[in-house]
Write a protein that holds these residues in place. Structure first.
Motif, mmCIF file in Angstrom:
data_model
loop_
_atom_site.group_PDB
_atom_site.id
_atom_site.type_symbol
_atom_site.label_atom_id
_atom_site.label_comp_id
_atom_site.label_asym_id
_atom_site.label_seq_id
_atom_site.Cartn_x
_atom_site.Cartn_y
_atom_site.Cartn_z
ATOM 1 N N LEU A 263 0.744 -1.234 -0.067
ATOM 2 C CA LEU A 263 0.004 -0.017 0.080
ATOM 3 C C LEU A 263 1.035 1.254 -0.138
ATOM 4 C CD1 LEU A 263 -2.749 1.406 0.415
ATOM 5 C CD2 LEU A 263 -2.422 1.273 2.664
ATOM 6 N N VAL A 264 1.769 1.452 0.880
ATOM 7 C CA VAL A 264 2.762 2.516 0.940
ATOM 8 C C VAL A 264 3.481 2.638 -0.139
ATOM 9 C CG1 VAL A 264 4.831 3.551 2.200
ATOM 10 C CG2 VAL A 264 2.788 2.457 3.466
ATOM 11 N N VAL A 265 3.997 1.557 -0.886
ATOM 12 C CA VAL A 265 4.940 1.758 -2.044
ATOM 13 C C VAL A 265 4.176 2.210 -3.273
ATOM 14 C CG1 VAL A 265 6.059 0.400 -3.871
ATOM 15 C CG2 VAL A 265 6.644 0.203 -1.168
ATOM 16 N N GLY A 266 2.775 1.456 -3.180
ATOM 17 C CA GLY A 266 2.146 1.970 -4.551
ATOM 18 C C GLY A 266 1.759 3.472 -4.416
ATOM 19 N N LEU A 267 1.143 3.820 -3.113
ATOM 20 C CA LEU A 267 0.672 5.199 -2.979
ATOM 21 C C LEU A 267 1.915 6.328 -3.406
ATOM 22 C CD1 LEU A 267 -1.555 4.901 -0.064
ATOM 23 C CD2 LEU A 267 -2.176 5.478 -2.425
ATOM 24 N N THR A 268 3.265 5.670 -3.016
ATOM 25 C CA THR A 268 4.365 6.515 -3.253
ATOM 26 C C THR A 268 4.565 6.706 -4.593
ATOM 27 O OG1 THR A 268 5.436 5.909 -0.896
ATOM 28 C CG2 THR A 268 6.909 6.821 -2.663
ATOM 29 N N VAL A 269 4.609 5.660 -5.399
ATOM 30 C CA VAL A 269 4.761 5.628 -6.936
ATOM 31 C C VAL A 269 3.821 6.367 -7.569
ATOM 32 C CG1 VAL A 269 4.789 4.264 -9.030
ATOM 33 C CG2 VAL A 269 5.935 3.239 -6.846
ATOM 34 N N TRP A 270 2.674 6.416 -6.772
ATOM 35 C CA TRP A 270 1.361 7.075 -7.552
ATOM 36 C C TRP A 270 1.684 8.719 -7.417
ATOM 37 C CZ3 TRP A 270 -3.370 9.094 -5.017
ATOM 38 C CH2 TRP A 270 -4.307 9.629 -5.728
ATOM 39 N N LEU A 271 2.255 9.045 -6.462
ATOM 40 C CA LEU A 271 2.399 10.559 -5.936
ATOM 41 C C LEU A 271 3.482 11.096 -6.525
ATOM 42 C CD1 LEU A 271 1.056 10.198 -2.233
ATOM 43 C CD2 LEU A 271 -0.053 11.389 -4.197
ATOM 44 N N THR A 272 4.375 10.350 -6.743
ATOM 45 C CA THR A 272 5.904 10.794 -7.147
ATOM 46 C C THR A 272 6.365 10.580 -8.614
ATOM 47 O OG1 THR A 272 7.044 9.040 -6.378
ATOM 48 C CG2 THR A 272 6.823 10.542 -4.699
ATOM 49 N N THR A 273 5.396 9.816 -9.343
ATOM 50 C CA THR A 273 5.685 9.520 -10.886
ATOM 51 C C THR A 273 4.657 10.169 -11.824
ATOM 52 O OG1 THR A 273 5.099 7.389 -10.616
ATOM 53 C CG2 THR A 273 7.159 7.642 -10.239
ATOM 54 N N THR A 274 4.917 9.875 -12.932
ATOM 55 C CA THR A 274 3.495 10.262 -14.092
ATOM 56 C C THR A 274 3.452 9.093 -15.038
ATOM 57 O OG1 THR A 274 5.119 11.465 -15.602
ATOM 58 C CG2 THR A 274 3.984 12.828 -13.706
ATOM 59 N N GLY A 275 2.338 9.333 -15.621
ATOM 60 C CA GLY A 275 2.119 8.262 -17.009
ATOM 61 C C GLY A 275 1.890 6.967 -16.521
ATOM 62 N N SER A 276 2.081 5.937 -17.194
ATOM 63 C CA SER A 276 1.762 4.510 -16.738
ATOM 64 C C SER A 276 2.303 4.136 -15.417
ATOM 65 C CB SER A 276 2.081 3.889 -18.079
ATOM 66 O OG SER A 276 1.480 4.177 -19.309
ATOM 67 N N ILE A 277 3.521 4.693 -15.198
ATOM 68 C CA ILE A 277 3.990 3.970 -14.050
ATOM 69 C C ILE A 277 3.067 4.428 -12.873
ATOM 70 C CG2 ILE A 277 6.077 3.955 -12.496
ATOM 71 C CD1 ILE A 277 6.480 2.101 -14.676
ATOM 72 N N ALA A 278 2.787 5.855 -12.863
ATOM 73 C CA ALA A 278 2.067 6.255 -11.782
ATOM 74 C C ALA A 278 0.624 5.553 -11.591
ATOM 75 C CB ALA A 278 1.577 7.815 -11.963
ATOM 76 N N GLU A 279 0.029 5.366 -12.737
ATOM 77 C CA GLU A 279 -1.277 4.543 -12.752
ATOM 78 C C GLU A 279 -1.119 3.014 -12.192
ATOM 79 O OE1 GLU A 279 -2.806 4.497 -16.720
ATOM 80 O OE2 GLU A 279 -3.122 7.019 -16.765
ATOM 81 N N ALA A 280 -0.069 2.431 -12.607
ATOM 82 C CA ALA A 280 0.223 1.180 -12.185
ATOM 83 C C ALA A 280 0.618 1.183 -10.646
ATOM 84 C CB ALA A 280 1.582 0.652 -12.755
ATOM 85 N N GLY A 281 1.090 2.217 -9.957
ATOM 86 C CA GLY A 281 1.274 2.488 -8.551
ATOM 87 C C GLY A 281 0.045 2.711 -7.832
ATOM 88 N N LEU A 282 -0.942 3.449 -8.577
ATOM 89 C CA LEU A 282 -2.119 3.266 -8.039
ATOM 90 C C LEU A 282 -3.053 2.105 -7.978
ATOM 91 C CD1 LEU A 282 -4.711 5.186 -6.719
ATOM 92 C CD2 LEU A 282 -5.282 5.676 -9.012
ATOM 93 N N ALA A 283 -3.006 1.423 -8.987
ATOM 94 C CA ALA A 283 -3.765 0.260 -9.116
ATOM 95 C C ALA A 283 -3.329 -0.917 -8.101
ATOM 96 C CB ALA A 283 -3.342 -0.275 -10.688
ATOM 97 N N THR A 284 -1.773 -0.896 -7.842
ATOM 98 C CA THR A 284 -1.338 -1.755 -6.994
ATOM 99 C C THR A 284 -1.757 -1.371 -5.696
ATOM 100 O OG1 THR A 284 0.670 -1.972 -8.353
ATOM 101 C CG2 THR A 284 0.896 -2.750 -5.935
ATOM 102 N N ALA A 285 -1.870 -0.078 -5.141
ATOM 103 C CA ALA A 285 -1.934 0.253 -3.758
ATOM 104 C C ALA A 285 -3.502 -0.046 -3.623
ATOM 105 C CB ALA A 285 -2.066 1.870 -3.921
ATOM 106 N N LEU A 286 -4.621 -0.032 -4.721
ATOM 107 C CA LEU A 286 -6.007 -0.523 -4.390
ATOM 108 C C LEU A 286 -6.119 -1.929 -4.147
ATOM 109 C CD1 LEU A 286 -7.678 1.496 -7.513
ATOM 110 C CD2 LEU A 286 -7.798 2.006 -5.009
#
Length: 429
Positions: free
Chosen positions: A320-343
């Motif tokens: 959860l923490v890593v996914g949200l961190t990726v979502w908040l600190t990156t852009t594009g497909s990687i950020a979307e993948a981070g949010l999906a992972t956190a969910l």
């Protein structure tokens, strides 16, 4: 001390082997997503999970059944039993389930051949043709024997090979035509499972349980088929449900949505499999503990499987923490993948608890109730996923997973706390 060292050794090998296998695929997928090749990620994911479903069907529930029977043989052995007698008993159980596996393999390969002929997708056709040998090979796997003999670590090493070869091949075929990519990835899977089964047999030989032919009798084949089918029904609903989710993702979320869904689920499944490995290490002790327990059964179950539950909770928070961190600190497909992972992160702990309880039912030999729990929860989850899919948002898929796990936990607790009533109802059915 010796028992504790063996469990630690098994744990290290399981985590190391599986982590390397899943990690290889995960890194390849991450690299492809960073390049915007969501189509290849989606194509590989769909076909890979169809192939692994076929592998699970061919196993025919024998991993759980053989592990339980092997653990029981080891638990009940007496001084009068010779090593030859114990080996005969073990391999008698193995060969009794093989006819059911082979029959399922024939059916699955036939279905795969028809699918390859009918499909217009060159990637899927090539993957099917080259991956179906893995199905026939897996009919002779010894996973359950190794688990029951407290040699689960060797399964971690052997089981990692198909994933490692698939992950490496996925990175190498990034710029290949679909037909070539599908053929190479399918061949990698088949080669991996051939090496895995070979490794299992070598491990059994080195442990003093070398493969031997024991002619199965008709009654043992029938009994093994019944137990295996019941155990298969316990795992099949969840597997079918996941593939149903993939189809819905394709219909409602599009190609990019399928890739992100599979990427997030790959991480969750990776941790869930890790917890599953821990449960398998704990399984022989759980069988012994439940045979002699007179205290509250839920307390005994949690005490025997404490480590897996703690790691599941920690992994859920970490993802959860890593996914949200990726979502908040990156852009594009990687950020979307981070949010999906956190969910999907909370699914790790809910599935960990669910597996703990359903494995307790398996340890009791209560395969039919295990199957019923999984069928009911998966059916409701599939219905919810279909309803939530109309929102065209991946959040609904994660919510359906959580509801399925919570329902399975509730049903399993009821069965475990009402053994007399559940036995009566099974007989009545």
């Amino acid at each position: 001390m010796r028992s504790g060292s063996r469990r630690l050794g098994n744990l290290i090998l399981l985590i190391g082997g599986y982590g390397l296998g899943q990690g290889t695929i995960f890194l390849a997928q991450t690299w492809l997503i960073s390049r915007g090749q969501l189509g290849l990620v989606a194509n590989f994911g769909v076909n890979f999970y169809i192939a692994t479903l076929a592998i699970m069907l061919v196993d025919f529930g024998s991993t759980a059944v053989l592990a339980r029977e092997t653990a029981a043989i080891q638990h009940a052995r007496t001084l009068e039993q010779t090593a030859v007698t114990r080996a005969t008993n073990l391999w008698s159980e193995f060969w009794a389930i093989v006819p059911s596996r082979v029959a399922m393999a024939v059916a699955v390969v036939a279905a795969g051949a028809i699918s390859a002929i009918l499909t217009a997708d060159p990637f899927a056709r090539a993957y099917a043709i080259w991956a179906w040998p893995a199905v026939a090979i897996w009919a002779f796997n010894a996973t359950g024997l190794l688990d029951g003999l407290r040699l689960s670590g060797m399964n971690g090493v052997a089981g990692a090979l198909p994933f490692i070869l698939s992950g490496v091949s996925l990175a190498l075929v990034a710029d290949q035509p679909p037909a070539v990519a599908g053929a190479l990835l399918g061949a990698a899977l088949s080669t991996g499972y051939l090496l895995a089964v070979t490794g299992q047999m070598l491990a059994l030989g080195r442990s003093g349980h070398a493969p031997r032919w024991v002619r199965p009798t008709r009654p043992t084949v029938i009994q093994s088929a019944r137990s295996g089918f019941a155990a298969l029904l316990a795992t099949l609903p969840g597997q079918i449900y996941f593939r149903f989710q993939i189809l819905l993702a394709g219909a409602f979320l599009g190609e990019a949505g399928v890739a992100l869904f599979l990427y997030a689920k790959q991480i969750v499944i990776g941790f869930a499999q890790l917890i599953g490995f821990l449960r398998r290490i704990e399984f022989p002790d759980l069988v012994s503990r439940l045979k002699g327990t007179h205290g509250p059964i839920l307390r005994e179950i949690m005490a025997a499987q404490r480590l897996g539950t703690v790691i599941a909770a920690a992994a859920s928070v970490l993802v959860l923490v890593v996914g949200l961190t990726v979502w908040l600190t990156t852009t594009g497909s990687i950020a979307e993948a981070g949010l999906a992972t956190a969910l999907f992160a909370p699914i790790i702990i809910t599935s960990g608890v669910m597996l703990s309880l359903t494995q307790a039912l398996t340890a009791q030999g209560n395969y039919h109730w295990t199957a019923l729990v999984m069928i009911m929860s998966s059916a409701i989850a599939a219905l919810l996923t279909f309803v939530f899919a109309f929102s065209r948002n991946i959040t609904g898929f994660a919510a359906a997973d959580a509801i399925a796990n919570l329902l399975a936990i509730t049903l399993a607790i009821w069965v475990l706390k009402h053994p007399a009533k559940s036995r009566i109802e099974v007989v009545a059915q």
